[in-house]
Design an enzyme around this catalytic site. Structure first.
Site, PDB file in Angstrom:
ATOM      1  N   HIS A  54      49.436  32.811  34.042  1.00  0.00           N
ATOM      2  CA  HIS A  54      49.771  31.918  35.161  1.00  0.00           C
ATOM      3  C   HIS A  54      49.810  30.466  34.674  1.00  0.00           C
ATOM      4  O   HIS A  54      50.681  29.685  35.054  1.00  0.00           O
ATOM      5  CB  HIS A  54      48.707  32.005  36.259  1.00  0.00           C
ATOM      6  N   GLN A  93      52.776  43.829  50.121  1.00  0.00           N
ATOM      7  CA  GLN A  93      53.338  44.439  48.912  1.00  0.00           C
ATOM      8  C   GLN A  93      52.461  45.555  48.340  1.00  0.00           C
ATOM      9  O   GLN A  93      52.728  46.064  47.259  1.00  0.00           O
ATOM     10  CB  GLN A  93      53.665  43.385  47.860  1.00  0.00           C
ATOM     11  N   ARG A  97      44.814  42.158  36.978  1.00  0.00           N
ATOM     12  CA  ARG A  97      44.199  43.493  37.090  1.00  0.00           C
ATOM     13  C   ARG A  97      43.384  43.861  35.846  1.00  0.00           C
ATOM     14  O   ARG A  97      42.592  44.794  35.907  1.00  0.00           O
ATOM     15  CB  ARG A  97      45.265  44.563  37.346  1.00  0.00           C
ATOM     16  N   GLN A 133      57.567  37.129  32.671  1.00  0.00           N
ATOM     17  CA  GLN A 133      58.396  38.270  32.241  1.00  0.00           C
ATOM     18  C   GLN A 133      57.649  39.598  32.374  1.00  0.00           C
ATOM     19  O   GLN A 133      58.270  40.652  32.442  1.00  0.00           O
ATOM     20  CB  GLN A 133      58.857  38.091  30.791  1.00  0.00           C
ATOM     21  N   MET A 175      48.988  35.583  43.072  1.00  0.00           N
ATOM     22  CA  MET A 175      48.007  36.219  43.965  1.00  0.00           C
ATOM     23  C   MET A 175      46.590  35.850  43.504  1.00  0.00           C
ATOM     24  O   MET A 175      45.627  36.533  43.825  1.00  0.00           O
ATOM     25  CB  MET A 175      48.216  37.730  43.993  1.00  0.00           C
TER      26      MET A 175
HETATM   27  O1  PAF Z   1      53.691  38.371  40.879  1.00  0.00           O
HETATM   28  C1  PAF Z   1      52.874  38.174  41.799  1.00  0.00           C
HETATM   29  O2  PAF Z   1      51.732  37.741  41.595  1.00  0.00           O
HETATM   30  C2  PAF Z   1      53.301  38.480  43.220  1.00  0.00           C
HETATM   31  O3  PAF Z   1      54.085  39.625  43.288  1.00  0.00           O
HETATM   32  C3  PAF Z   1      53.971  37.293  43.928  1.00  0.00           C
HETATM   33  C4  PAF Z   1      55.282  36.916  43.262  1.00  0.00           C
HETATM   34  C5  PAF Z   1      53.041  36.097  43.931  1.00  0.00           C
HETATM   35  C6  PAF Z   1      54.283  37.661  45.381  1.00  0.00           C
HETATM   36  O4  PAF Z   1      53.129  37.987  46.086  1.00  0.00           O
END
Ligand code: PAF
Length: 283
Positions: free
Chosen positions: A39, A63, A189, A150, A32
């Site tokens: 990441h 979500q 966050r 994880q 996201m």
């Molecule tokens: O983990 C996240 O950043 C989100 O839940 C994902 C897997 C990209 C789905 O929007």
């Protein structure tokens, strides 16, 4: 080669179809945005295992529940693009919300069972939104392998179940949580925390490490007692509030009463208004 930015679903599908025809393997890192070293560890893993690496950046409205932080979720596209370039990502797929969800009646993908535990208890509908968007991303990017962290352990299990049940033909990889020097798990966050909250947020890792110590040294085996000790550590911080702490089976996520064999210790804690999650698997 500069990273290719694609915002349209049809263009992305055309592009990956042609890559697949050339026999190239595709690795997908769904995100996201507001990218961090966690990441990037997934990107590095994908880079080492695939010919083409696609990072998707999409803050998925489906979500987030009412009153959650969809509007405040950090967005940092310019910085994300630079990081992707540095890591030699081939494609960034970053659709607008209207491209992903053009109508108001949405077909959704729902996994049952695993989703009513841990985060699912306090975030009704969250995993339905995750599974819907991830299944769309699988159909748009058509990866051979997709990479997840994880830190979102439950999310990984839910997506794995969805992929099996819906017969997605791909591999899924769960990569280790990346942490700051003081143990705080990296999360987009974390950018929302004030300096004071950032200090208080160390309590998540401290609580998990205390559980690890109690289990490893066999001092306590009752899950209830371990959870109380963890709560006490978190409650020492005036700005922290426990959403949940669970000690459960790492495959079924069913709570255990006493610790025997491998367990997942997972928690969610509000630090100020920011909800942070973390977990450890302890054998
Ligand atoms: O983990 C996240 O950043 C989100 O839940 C994902 C897997 C990209 C789905 O929007």
């Amino acid at each position: 080669m500069p990273v290719k930015i694609i915002t349209k679903i049809s263009l992305c599908q055309k592009h990956v179809d042609s890559l697949r025809k050339q026999g190239r393997t595709i690795g997908l890192v769904p995100t996201m945005g507001a990218l961090h070293e966690g990441h990037l560890s997934l990107v590095k893993k994908a880079r080492g295992e695939n010919d083409t690496v696609v990072v998707s950046i999409f803050v998925n409205p489906a979500q987030f529940g009412p009153g959650e932080d969809y509007k405040k979720y950090p967005r940092a596209f310019a910085g994300d693009k630079k990081l992707c370039e540095k890591e030699k990502v081939d494609i960034v797929f970053c659709p607008a919300a209207g491209e992903m969800y053009p109508g108001k009646d949405l077909t959704a993908v729902n996994v049952e069972g695993l989703t009513d535990k841990l985060c699912g208890r306090s975030r009704t509908g969250h995993f339905k939104g995750v599974c819907t968007v991830v299944s769309k991303l699988f159909n748009i990017v058509k990866p051979h392998t997709a990479y997840f962290g994880q830190k979102d352990y439950q999310q990984f299990l839910v997506i794995r179940k969805m992929a099996r049940d819906m017969n997605f033909h791909l591999k899924l990889r769960m990569c280790p949580t990346v942490r700051e020097g003081d143990g705080l798990a990296l999360s987009s966050r974390n950018r929302c925390l004030s300096p004071k909250e950032r200090t208080e947020a160390r309590c998540l890792h401290r609580a998990l490490e205390s559980a690890r110590y109690l289990i490893k040294t066999k001092r306590v085996s009752g899950a209830g007692l371990i959870i109380s000790r963890m709560k006490a550590i978190i409650n020492e911080q005036p700005g922290a509030r426990v959403d949940y702490i669970n000690i459960c089976d790492p495959e079924t996520l069913e709570d255990v009463k006493s610790v025997k064999g491998k367990v997942l210790v997972g928690l969610a804690v509000f630090v100020g208004k920011t909800r942070l999650i973390d977990n450890v698997v302890i054998s």
